[in-house]
Write a protein that holds these residues in place. Structure first.
Motif, PDB file in Angstrom:
ATOM      1  N   ALA A 173      68.661   7.275  20.273  1.00  0.00           N
ATOM      2  CA  ALA A 173      68.707   5.931  19.689  1.00  0.00           C
ATOM      3  C   ALA A 173      70.129   5.401  19.588  1.00  0.00           C
ATOM      4  O   ALA A 173      70.373   4.215  19.849  1.00  0.00           O
ATOM      5  CB  ALA A 173      68.044   5.946  18.312  1.00  0.00           C
ATOM      6  N   CYS A 174      71.076   6.266  19.218  1.00  0.00           N
ATOM      7  CA  CYS A 174      72.459   5.800  19.067  1.00  0.00           C
ATOM      8  C   CYS A 174      73.046   5.362  20.409  1.00  0.00           C
ATOM      9  O   CYS A 174      73.846   4.415  20.464  1.00  0.00           O
ATOM     10  CB  CYS A 174      73.325   6.887  18.431  1.00  0.00           C
ATOM     11  SG  CYS A 174      73.308   8.461  19.298  1.00  0.00           S
ATOM     12  N   VAL A 175      72.644   6.002  21.512  1.00  0.00           N
ATOM     13  CA  VAL A 175      73.128   5.628  22.846  1.00  0.00           C
ATOM     14  C   VAL A 175      72.562   4.272  23.247  1.00  0.00           C
ATOM     15  O   VAL A 175      73.273   3.410  23.784  1.00  0.00           O
ATOM     16  CB  VAL A 175      72.762   6.700  23.879  1.00  0.00           C
ATOM     17  CG1 VAL A 175      73.166   6.251  25.283  1.00  0.00           C
ATOM     18  CG2 VAL A 175      73.430   8.026  23.541  1.00  0.00           C
ATOM     19  N   LEU A 176      71.282   4.058  22.995  1.00  0.00           N
ATOM     20  CA  LEU A 176      70.660   2.774  23.334  1.00  0.00           C
ATOM     21  C   LEU A 176      71.303   1.622  22.573  1.00  0.00           C
ATOM     22  O   LEU A 176      71.560   0.546  23.145  1.00  0.00           O
ATOM     23  CB  LEU A 176      69.160   2.825  23.038  1.00  0.00           C
ATOM     24  CG  LEU A 176      68.290   3.586  24.042  1.00  0.00           C
ATOM     25  CD1 LEU A 176      66.851   3.644  23.546  1.00  0.00           C
ATOM     26  CD2 LEU A 176      68.348   2.929  25.417  1.00  0.00           C
ATOM     27  N   TRP A 185      74.660  14.619  24.519  1.00  0.00           N
ATOM     28  CA  TRP A 185      73.551  14.346  25.431  1.00  0.00           C
ATOM     29  C   TRP A 185      74.091  14.292  26.841  1.00  0.00           C
ATOM     30  O   TRP A 185      75.209  13.841  27.090  1.00  0.00           O
ATOM     31  CB  TRP A 185      72.910  13.011  25.038  1.00  0.00           C
ATOM     32  CG  TRP A 185      71.886  12.486  26.000  1.00  0.00           C
ATOM     33  CD1 TRP A 185      70.670  13.037  26.291  1.00  0.00           C
ATOM     34  CD2 TRP A 185      71.994  11.306  26.790  1.00  0.00           C
ATOM     35  NE1 TRP A 185      70.000  12.273  27.208  1.00  0.00           N
ATOM     36  CE2 TRP A 185      70.789  11.186  27.536  1.00  0.00           C
ATOM     37  CE3 TRP A 185      72.965  10.324  26.949  1.00  0.00           C
ATOM     38  CZ2 TRP A 185      70.547  10.144  28.419  1.00  0.00           C
ATOM     39  CZ3 TRP A 185      72.719   9.284  27.821  1.00  0.00           C
ATOM     40  CH2 TRP A 185      71.529   9.197  28.537  1.00  0.00           C
ATOM     41  N   LYS A 186      73.283  14.765  27.794  1.00  0.00           N
ATOM     42  CA  LYS A 186      73.706  14.768  29.188  1.00  0.00           C
ATOM     43  C   LYS A 186      72.683  14.045  30.042  1.00  0.00           C
ATOM     44  O   LYS A 186      71.502  14.359  30.018  1.00  0.00           O
ATOM     45  CB  LYS A 186      73.876  16.196  29.701  1.00  0.00           C
ATOM     46  CG  LYS A 186      74.384  16.240  31.153  1.00  0.00           C
ATOM     47  CD  LYS A 186      74.697  17.655  31.601  1.00  0.00           C
ATOM     48  CE  LYS A 186      75.240  17.653  33.026  1.00  0.00           C
ATOM     49  NZ  LYS A 186      75.560  19.027  33.489  1.00  0.00           N
ATOM     50  N   GLU A 187      73.165  13.051  30.786  1.00  0.00           N
ATOM     51  CA  GLU A 187      72.363  12.426  31.826  1.00  0.00           C
ATOM     52  C   GLU A 187      73.055  12.742  33.149  1.00  0.00           C
ATOM     53  O   GLU A 187      72.757  13.742  33.786  1.00  0.00           O
ATOM     54  CB  GLU A 187      72.238  10.922  31.601  1.00  0.00           C
ATOM     55  CG  GLU A 187      71.236  10.280  32.546  1.00  0.00           C
ATOM     56  CD  GLU A 187      71.058   8.814  32.251  1.00  0.00           C
ATOM     57  OE1 GLU A 187      69.914   8.327  32.364  1.00  0.00           O
ATOM     58  OE2 GLU A 187      72.062   8.145  31.913  1.00  0.00           O
ATOM     59  N   ARG A 188      74.008  11.896  33.553  1.00  0.00           N
ATOM     60  CA  ARG A 188      74.827  12.266  34.712  1.00  0.00           C
ATOM     61  C   ARG A 188      76.045  13.083  34.286  1.00  0.00           C
ATOM     62  O   ARG A 188      76.576  13.869  35.056  1.00  0.00           O
ATOM     63  CB  ARG A 188      75.277  10.999  35.443  1.00  0.00           C
ATOM     64  CG  ARG A 188      74.161  10.350  36.268  1.00  0.00           C
ATOM     65  CD  ARG A 188      74.565   9.021  36.835  1.00  0.00           C
ATOM     66  NE  ARG A 188      74.748   8.016  35.793  1.00  0.00           N
ATOM     67  CZ  ARG A 188      75.064   6.758  36.020  1.00  0.00           C
ATOM     68  NH1 ARG A 188      75.241   6.336  37.257  1.00  0.00           N
ATOM     69  NH2 ARG A 188      75.205   5.905  35.023  1.00  0.00           N
ATOM     70  N   ARG A 189      76.490  12.853  33.083  1.00  0.00           N
ATOM     71  CA  ARG A 189      77.589  13.641  32.515  1.00  0.00           C
ATOM     72  C   ARG A 189      77.365  13.769  31.017  1.00  0.00           C
ATOM     73  O   ARG A 189      76.551  13.057  30.424  1.00  0.00           O
ATOM     74  CB  ARG A 189      78.944  12.971  32.793  1.00  0.00           C
ATOM     75  CG  ARG A 189      79.089  11.588  32.197  1.00  0.00           C
ATOM     76  CD  ARG A 189      80.397  10.940  32.600  1.00  0.00           C
ATOM     77  NE  ARG A 189      80.559   9.615  32.028  1.00  0.00           N
ATOM     78  CZ  ARG A 189      81.102   9.372  30.837  1.00  0.00           C
ATOM     79  NH1 ARG A 189      81.539  10.373  30.086  1.00  0.00           N
ATOM     80  NH2 ARG A 189      81.223   8.142  30.389  1.00  0.00           N
ATOM     81  N   GLU A 190      78.102  14.661  30.412  1.00  0.00           N
ATOM     82  CA  GLU A 190      77.932  14.890  28.976  1.00  0.00           C
ATOM     83  C   GLU A 190      78.638  13.796  28.176  1.00  0.00           C
ATOM     84  O   GLU A 190      79.762  13.408  28.490  1.00  0.00           O
ATOM     85  CB  GLU A 190      78.479  16.258  28.588  1.00  0.00           C
ATOM     86  CG  GLU A 190      77.631  17.413  29.098  1.00  0.00           C
ATOM     87  CD  GLU A 190      78.133  18.755  28.589  1.00  0.00           C
ATOM     88  OE1 GLU A 190      77.419  19.753  28.779  1.00  0.00           O
ATOM     89  OE2 GLU A 190      79.233  18.791  28.007  1.00  0.00           O
ATOM     90  N   ILE A 191      77.961  13.331  27.154  1.00  0.00           N
ATOM     91  CA  ILE A 191      78.501  12.298  26.265  1.00  0.00           C
ATOM     92  C   ILE A 191      78.342  12.775  24.833  1.00  0.00           C
ATOM     93  O   ILE A 191      77.288  13.283  24.453  1.00  0.00           O
ATOM     94  CB  ILE A 191      77.760  10.959  26.444  1.00  0.00           C
ATOM     95  CG1 ILE A 191      77.925  10.440  27.868  1.00  0.00           C
ATOM     96  CG2 ILE A 191      78.277   9.927  25.452  1.00  0.00           C
ATOM     97  CD1 ILE A 191      77.107   9.183  28.152  1.00  0.00           C
ATOM     98  N   ILE A 192      79.388  12.613  24.037  1.00  0.00           N
ATOM     99  CA  ILE A 192      79.323  12.906  22.604  1.00  0.00           C
ATOM    100  C   ILE A 192      79.391  11.583  21.860  1.00  0.00           C
ATOM    101  O   ILE A 192      80.377  10.852  21.958  1.00  0.00           O
ATOM    102  CB  ILE A 192      80.457  13.839  22.162  1.00  0.00           C
ATOM    103  CG1 ILE A 192      80.384  15.160  22.909  1.00  0.00           C
ATOM    104  CG2 ILE A 192      80.381  14.085  20.662  1.00  0.00           C
ATOM    105  CD1 ILE A 192      81.524  16.109  22.591  1.00  0.00           C
ATOM    106  N   MET A 193      78.328  11.254  21.131  1.00  0.00           N
ATOM    107  CA  MET A 193      78.241  10.006  20.377  1.00  0.00           C
ATOM    108  C   MET A 193      78.262  10.305  18.889  1.00  0.00           C
ATOM    109  O   MET A 193      77.724  11.326  18.442  1.00  0.00           O
ATOM    110  CB  MET A 193      76.948   9.263  20.703  1.00  0.00           C
ATOM    111  CG  MET A 193      76.819   8.783  22.136  1.00  0.00           C
ATOM    112  SD  MET A 193      77.841   7.341  22.492  1.00  0.00           S
ATOM    113  CE  MET A 193      77.075   6.110  21.445  1.00  0.00           C
TER     114      MET A 193
END
Length: 474
Positions: free
Chosen positions: A389-392, A357-365
């Motif tokens: 959901a996993c990020v929250l 997922w990308k908001e300000r940068r890409e994140i792999i969760m």
């Protein structure tokens, strides 16, 4: 409890017979007005064998690894076939019901002193007193002609420890607390001379030699064992656990903590500065917390696909970011560029969800508990927004280790010089004592029936310790 006392008395007698050194005690100008036998029944005692572990148990897989090692136990070269079967189809996570009842395992009183004594047994103080006396008689005073050393008693150490805790209290940077509350001890000379306090502090050490162990970890391993075994013996943890490195430890070693969402530390592990952290840190901290349904949140330093697979097979959920270098099974998923607000979600047969997922940068969760589907929330500007959901869920619990460090830093004091290698284990040992103090405070607020500020809790404990004796001129 009688059997525990008998075991410890037998061990203590053997130790004293081997290490006792005759000294002249008649030339010392002070004594303590409270008798030693007066407190024998007040503190819970525990045999040394109950809170020390064998040499084989103490060794950590990967302890000999250096920073030059390229991979750890959870290397992606051994990815199992189930981890390679990924799909866009939503798959339910495995059901791992939580089986523990969180809370204290042993009954305890309701006062701050009761919770303090729950964490600090008399056996611990006797171990420290024995170390101080042996160090003074063997290392310091044989080289100083004409000087005699009066052996430290347990009651005198209570006073010393109360003054040591008072140092952190009166040096607080919380101005309001300092102005409203006068120092607990206005004149420390009333309880112990500065010279005597300095001698005990200089001789304070936590060393315990392990058979066949020649590394320097023997200088602190006994305190680590005590902390971990006492927490396992006294408390059932909450469902949510978090793993992170403590940033308040003023030494070169890396201290990793397993905490709950309230900041209560349940376990710690120490890696030397040249050892590489990784997923093995998480496995070590969780080795006695498996198969009961815990939900673990951890950063990308300790996370991997193999660790997630290992823990979900042991009925333990994992949620957290993952480093790209440990993500070796979905090349196309990893390399695809996303625009702001876009996401990619994949599931495997074990119910493990991987979300990019990308908001300000890409994140792999990666999560074995929560999905990667959108979930609405109210942001800081009181606006509706959405995130996976996993990020929250990860954001909800990731600050628990910071909560622990924040409380530790309020009245923290440093012991020893950082530039001296011989002091770093003393600093770490005193840090563990302060962690025990903080745990006692958190447990009191949860189970004592009455909440209290940390400064008030420390004040009650320090006054109790100082009540074990005032300095009497003879």
């Amino acid at each position: 409890m009688d059997s525990k006392n008998e075991i410890f008395e037998e061990l203590a007698s053997k130790m004293n017979s081997q290490l006792s050194v005759e000294t002249g005690n008649d030339d010392h100008d002070e004594s303590y007005s409270r008798s030693e036998n007066e407190s024998d029944g007040e503190w819970e005692t525990m045999s040394e064998s109950e809170w020390s572990i064998s040499d084989s148990d103490w060794s950590i897989a990967g302890d000999t690894e250096s920073a030059s090692d390229t991979e750890d136990e959870f290397s992606l070269s051994s990815v199992t076939p189930s981890l390679k079967d990924w799909s866009d189809e939503i798959r339910s996570a495995k059901v791992c019901p939580f089986k523990l009842k969180p809370g204290l395992k042993e009954s305890c009183g309701k006062s701050p002193v009761d919770f303090f004594k729950l964490m600090f047994t008399r056996s611990l103080f006797e171990f420290l007193v024995n170390n101080i006396n042996n160090y003074a008689m063997k290392i310091i005073y044989p080289n100083q002609q004409g000087r005699r050393f009066k052996e430290v008693t347990v009651n005198e150490f209570y006073v010393f420890f109360g003054l040591l805790l008072n140092i952190g209290t009166i040096n607080t940077n919380i101005i309001d607390d300092f102005l409203k509350t006068p120092p607990i001890v206005e004149d420390s000379e009333e309880f112990m001379s500065d010279v005597r306090f300095g001698i005990i502090l200089k001789c304070l050490n936590f060393e315990h030699e392990l058979p066949g162990k020649n590394d320097k970890m023997c200088e602190i391993s006994h305190m680590i064992d005590y902390f971990n075994i006492m927490m396992r013996k006294l408390v059932n943890p909450e469902k949510v656990l978090c793993i992170e490195e403590s940033i308040t430890v003023p030494c070169y070693e890396h201290v990793y903590l397993l905490t709950d969402e309230f900041g209560l530390a349940h376990k710690l592990v120490v890696y030397q500065y040249d050892q590489k952290p990784g997923p093995n840190v998480a496995k070590t901290l969780l080795e006695d917390k498996l198969d009961v349904g815990h939900s673990v949140y951890l950063s990308d330093v300790y996370n991997s696909l193999e660790l997630t697979k290992f823990l979900i097979d042991r009925k333990t959920y994992v949620t957290g970011p993952i480093q790209r270098k440990r993500f070796g099974v979905l090349k196309e998923f990893k390399e695809k560029q996303l625009n702001k607000g876009e996401k990619i979600v994949k599931y495997n047969a074990d119910g493990i969800c991987v979300t990019k997922w990308k908001e300000r940068r890409e994140i792999i969760m990666i999560s074995s508990e929560h999905s990667g589907e959108w979930k609405q929330y109210i942001d800081a500007y009181n606006q509706k927004n959405k995130k996976p959901a996993c990020v929250l869920e990860y954001n909800k619990y990731r600050d628990s280790i910071e909560k622990h460090d924040e409380m530790m830093g309020q009245y923290y004091f440093v012991c020893g010089k950082k530039t001296r290698t011989t002091y770093k284990y003393k600093r770490l040992g005193v840090h563990i004592l302060q962690m025990l103090m903080l745990n006692a405070y958190i447990l009191y607020n949860k189970y004592g029936g009455k909440s209290m500020s940390l400064i008030d809790f420390r004040t009650v404990v320090v006054k109790h310790l100082l009540s074990y004796g005032k300095r009497v001129r003879v």
